[in-house]
Design a protein around this motif. Sequence first.
Motif, mmCIF file in Angstrom:
data_model
loop_
_atom_site.group_PDB
_atom_site.id
_atom_site.type_symbol
_atom_site.label_atom_id
_atom_site.label_comp_id
_atom_site.label_asym_id
_atom_site.label_seq_id
_atom_site.Cartn_x
_atom_site.Cartn_y
_atom_site.Cartn_z
ATOM 1 N N ASN A 1 18.070 171.376 36.789
ATOM 2 C CA ASN A 1 17.289 171.266 35.550
ATOM 3 C C ASN A 1 18.123 170.750 34.390
ATOM 4 O O ASN A 1 17.965 171.184 33.248
ATOM 5 C CB ASN A 1 16.635 172.600 35.174
ATOM 6 C CG ASN A 1 15.476 172.917 36.070
ATOM 7 O OD1 ASN A 1 14.757 172.027 36.500
ATOM 8 N ND2 ASN A 1 15.300 174.179 36.371
ATOM 9 N N ASP A 2 19.019 169.815 34.683
ATOM 10 C CA ASP A 2 19.947 169.295 33.679
ATOM 11 C C ASP A 2 20.168 167.798 33.916
ATOM 12 O O ASP A 2 20.745 167.413 34.938
ATOM 13 C CB ASP A 2 21.266 170.058 33.780
ATOM 14 C CG ASP A 2 22.242 169.711 32.688
ATOM 15 O OD1 ASP A 2 22.104 168.661 32.033
ATOM 16 O OD2 ASP A 2 23.189 170.506 32.492
ATOM 17 N N TYR A 3 19.691 166.983 32.976
ATOM 18 C CA TYR A 3 19.830 165.529 33.117
ATOM 19 C C TYR A 3 21.294 165.096 33.134
ATOM 20 O O TYR A 3 21.661 164.150 33.836
ATOM 21 C CB TYR A 3 19.082 164.794 32.002
ATOM 22 C CG TYR A 3 17.579 164.931 32.125
ATOM 23 C CD1 TYR A 3 16.883 164.241 33.107
ATOM 24 C CD2 TYR A 3 16.864 165.756 31.273
ATOM 25 C CE1 TYR A 3 15.506 164.361 33.242
ATOM 26 C CE2 TYR A 3 15.487 165.889 31.393
ATOM 27 C CZ TYR A 3 14.818 165.187 32.386
ATOM 28 O OH TYR A 3 13.467 165.319 32.518
ATOM 29 N N ILE B 1 17.755 154.962 35.586
ATOM 30 C CA ILE B 1 17.297 155.994 36.517
ATOM 31 C C ILE B 1 16.990 157.287 35.768
ATOM 32 O O ILE B 1 15.961 157.930 36.012
ATOM 33 C CB ILE B 1 18.337 156.240 37.630
ATOM 34 C CG1 ILE B 1 18.473 155.002 38.507
ATOM 35 C CG2 ILE B 1 17.985 157.470 38.460
ATOM 36 C CD1 ILE B 1 17.202 154.571 39.201
ATOM 37 N N ILE B 2 17.842 157.684 34.836
ATOM 38 C CA ILE B 2 17.613 158.908 34.061
ATOM 39 C C ILE B 2 16.328 158.788 33.252
ATOM 40 O O ILE B 2 15.528 159.733 33.187
ATOM 41 C CB ILE B 2 18.823 159.238 33.149
ATOM 42 C CG1 ILE B 2 20.065 159.555 33.994
ATOM 43 C CG2 ILE B 2 18.500 160.378 32.196
ATOM 44 C CD1 ILE B 2 19.962 160.787 34.868
ATOM 45 N N GLU B 3 16.090 157.636 32.645
ATOM 46 C CA GLU B 3 14.856 157.438 31.878
ATOM 47 C C GLU B 3 13.630 157.516 32.785
ATOM 48 O O GLU B 3 12.619 158.113 32.421
ATOM 49 C CB GLU B 3 14.890 156.108 31.120
ATOM 50 C CG GLU B 3 15.830 156.116 29.935
ATOM 51 C CD GLU B 3 15.539 157.259 28.956
ATOM 52 O OE1 GLU B 3 14.368 157.473 28.597
ATOM 53 O OE2 GLU B 3 16.505 157.944 28.565
ATOM 54 N N LYS B 4 13.706 156.908 33.968
ATOM 55 C CA LYS B 4 12.583 156.987 34.915
ATOM 56 C C LYS B 4 12.356 158.423 35.359
ATOM 57 O O LYS B 4 11.215 158.858 35.533
ATOM 58 C CB LYS B 4 12.836 156.087 36.122
ATOM 59 C CG LYS B 4 12.679 154.626 35.808
ATOM 60 C CD LYS B 4 12.786 153.786 37.048
ATOM 61 C CE LYS B 4 12.557 152.346 36.674
ATOM 62 N NZ LYS B 4 11.802 151.636 37.674
ATOM 63 N N LEU B 5 13.435 159.169 35.540
ATOM 64 C CA LEU B 5 13.323 160.572 35.916
ATOM 65 C C LEU B 5 12.644 161.372 34.814
ATOM 66 O O LEU B 5 11.777 162.209 35.091
ATOM 67 C CB LEU B 5 14.720 161.143 36.209
ATOM 68 C CG LEU B 5 14.790 162.613 36.598
ATOM 69 C CD1 LEU B 5 13.982 162.888 37.864
ATOM 70 C CD2 LEU B 5 16.245 163.028 36.780
ATOM 71 N N PHE C 1 8.945 160.561 34.867
ATOM 72 C CA PHE C 1 8.335 161.221 36.023
ATOM 73 C C PHE C 1 8.118 162.703 35.733
ATOM 74 O O PHE C 1 7.041 163.253 36.003
ATOM 75 C CB PHE C 1 9.213 161.052 37.261
ATOM 76 C CG PHE C 1 8.659 161.709 38.494
ATOM 77 C CD1 PHE C 1 7.690 161.087 39.253
ATOM 78 C CD2 PHE C 1 9.094 162.977 38.865
ATOM 79 C CE1 PHE C 1 7.169 161.699 40.373
ATOM 80 C CE2 PHE C 1 8.568 163.611 39.974
ATOM 81 C CZ PHE C 1 7.604 162.966 40.724
ATOM 82 N N ASN C 2 9.127 163.359 35.170
ATOM 83 C CA ASN C 2 9.017 164.792 34.865
ATOM 84 C C ASN C 2 7.971 165.067 33.787
ATOM 85 O O ASN C 2 7.291 166.083 33.841
ATOM 86 C CB ASN C 2 10.380 165.372 34.477
ATOM 87 C CG ASN C 2 11.267 165.583 35.680
ATOM 88 O OD1 ASN C 2 10.792 165.786 36.776
ATOM 89 N ND2 ASN C 2 12.559 165.514 35.457
ATOM 90 N N GLU C 3 7.838 164.177 32.809
ATOM 91 C CA GLU C 3 6.828 164.344 31.768
ATOM 92 C C GLU C 3 5.423 164.232 32.356
ATOM 93 O O GLU C 3 4.533 164.990 31.983
ATOM 94 C CB GLU C 3 7.022 163.310 30.673
ATOM 95 C CG GLU C 3 8.211 163.574 29.775
ATOM 96 C CD GLU C 3 8.490 162.454 28.794
ATOM 97 O OE1 GLU C 3 7.645 161.531 28.668
ATOM 98 O OE2 GLU C 3 9.541 162.487 28.148
ATOM 99 N N LYS C 4 5.231 163.304 33.276
ATOM 100 C CA LYS C 4 3.912 163.125 33.893
ATOM 101 C C LYS C 4 3.576 164.305 34.790
ATOM 102 O O LYS C 4 2.411 164.658 34.934
ATOM 103 C CB LYS C 4 3.891 161.831 34.709
ATOM 104 C CG LYS C 4 3.828 160.595 33.874
ATOM 105 C CD LYS C 4 3.767 159.357 34.726
ATOM 106 C CE LYS C 4 3.719 158.106 33.871
ATOM 107 N NZ LYS C 4 3.691 156.886 34.701
#
Length: 75
Positions: free
Chosen positions: A38-40, A63-67, A70-73
């Motif tokens: 749970n830590d970017y 990749i971090i931005e896409k992650l 994804f987590n927001e959605k």
Amino acid sequence: MGIFDFLKTKKVNDETFNSSQFQNEILAFALWKFNETNDYYKVEKELWGIQDFDLSEKQIKIIIEKLKVFNEKKN
């Protein structure tokens, strides 16, 4: 080619990085690591440490931005 060239990590070129298969696989890896921590920042460190290839800073940020998206959605 030098005798120790096989020990060098291989940079991932943009064509490979931008392929949907690569994006899906690396994003799945990032999601797996995020679910553990749970830590970017820790996910970013994991991406830096992948031994098979050498992602650039720009590629890791993507990749971090896409992650994050994804987590927001997901929520």
